[in-house]
Design an enzyme around this catalytic site. Structure first.
Site, PDB file in Angstrom:
ATOM      1  N   SER A   1       0.862  -1.182   0.000  1.00 14.56           N
ATOM      2  CA  SER A   1       0.000   0.000   0.000  1.00 14.56           C
ATOM      3  C   SER A   1       0.892   1.223   0.000  1.00 14.56           C
ATOM      4  CB  SER A   1      -0.873   0.002   1.260  1.00 14.56           C
ATOM      5  OG  SER A   1      -1.503   1.259   1.461  1.00 14.56           O
TER       6      SER A   1
ATOM      7  N   TYR B   1      -2.580  -0.988  10.443  1.00 18.26           N
ATOM      8  CA  TYR B   1      -2.545  -1.325   9.011  1.00 18.26           C
ATOM      9  C   TYR B   1      -1.178  -0.985   8.429  1.00 18.26           C
ATOM     10  CZ  TYR B   1      -3.847  -1.278   4.047  1.00 18.26           C
ATOM     11  OH  TYR B   1      -3.897  -1.507   2.682  1.00 18.26           O
TER      12      TYR B   1
END
Length: 288
Positions: free
Chosen positions: A145, A158
């Site tokens: 990401s 995350y």
């Protein structure tokens, strides 16, 4: 393994994709099928991919896979090699989104995040690596990401999982390069997937973080379904890059990812510049 499989896979890549039921995983499987290549599409509910398997049953193998269960990982990889003879491209894509301040995130949620998006991806990589090393060929695609480099309030767990996977994969890239194996870190920004949808994990909110994490909660609600990134275009770019003789270590996807990564690198550079004199002053004094 059949002679048919040997012949048909001689010049086409064989992909193994985790988390294939939606989002980037499904988009990659669709792109691979459209290109006439072979794919093992895995998901906890593989029936969600039945339509793709029906389009090309000779080239698509579905496998039930919870990547946090090592015995299922071993079985799925073994079945892929048994049917197609090899795995050319591993795509570690399985994951979920979680939002909460560090203080709001309980131990179980933090460990579950690391288990799926770090430990499971590493376990799947380790399972496939011996096959790739033996053939001196293969590409490991880690779908991380923009959060693998950048951070934001509320996305600590995350980003921690994505940062950890990036760090390990960067070391891995140097380790496996002499064996003909490549590593590609894909760093998407905001793409129109189900990542912010019903499965999004929201930790219980504390008023103390309303101005920081609360703002991110509002952004997630407003962004869901309106993200500017097209998963189909992302899948096309990933497949194009994998097809190249050389791959970069990092592949940001989306203009927002590029902008955010550049801003983070500038902040790091500024901190190093400000601290350089202090850093260099911590060594032993030279003997007279």
């Amino acid at each position: 393994m059949s002679t048919h499989a040997d012949n048909t896979t001689a010049t086409s890549r064989v992909w193994f994709v985790t988390g294939s039921s939606s989002g980037f995983g499904r988009a990659i499987v669709e792109e691979v099928v459209a290109r006439g290549e072979f794919v093992v599409a895995t998901a906890r509910r593989p029936e969600a991919l039945a339509d793709l398997a029906a389009k090309a049953p000779e080239r698509v193998q579905l496998a039930e896979l919870d990547v946090t269960r090592p015995e299922q990982v071993r079985a799925a990889v073994a079945a892929a090699v048994a049917r197609f003879g090899r795995i050319d491209v591993l795509v570690n894509n399985a994951g979920f989104s979680i939002l909460g301040a560090v203080e709001e995130t309980d131990e179980a949620a933090l460990r579950a995040t690391m288990e799926l998006m770090f430990f499971a991806a590493v376990a799947t990589t380790r399972e496939v690596l011996p096959h790739m090393r033996a053939r001196r060929s293969g590409t490991i695609v880690q779908i991380t990401s923009v959060g693998g480099i950048t951070t934001a309030p509320g996305f600590g767990p995350y980003c921690a999982a994505k940062h950890a996977l990036e760090a390990l994969s960067e070391s891995l890239a140097a380790e496996v390069k002499p064996h003909g194996v490549r590593v590609l870190l894909v760093e998407p920004g905001a793409f129109r997937t189900a990542l912010f949808g019903p499965a999004f994990r929201h930790m219980p909110a504390l008023d103390a973080y309303a101005a920081t994490v609360g703002a991110m909660r509002s952004w997630v609600r407003q962004t869901d379904g309106e993200q500017g990134g097209d998963p189909a275009k992302a899948a096309r770019v990933i497949a194009d890059v994998v097809a190249r003789p050389e791959v970069p270590l990092r592949l940001p996807l989306g203009g927002d990812a590029v902008d955010q990564i550049r801003a983070k690198l500038a902040l790091i550079a500024a901190d190093v510049d400000r601290s350089e004199a202090l850093a260099r002053a911590t060594g032993f004094d030279a003997e007279a």
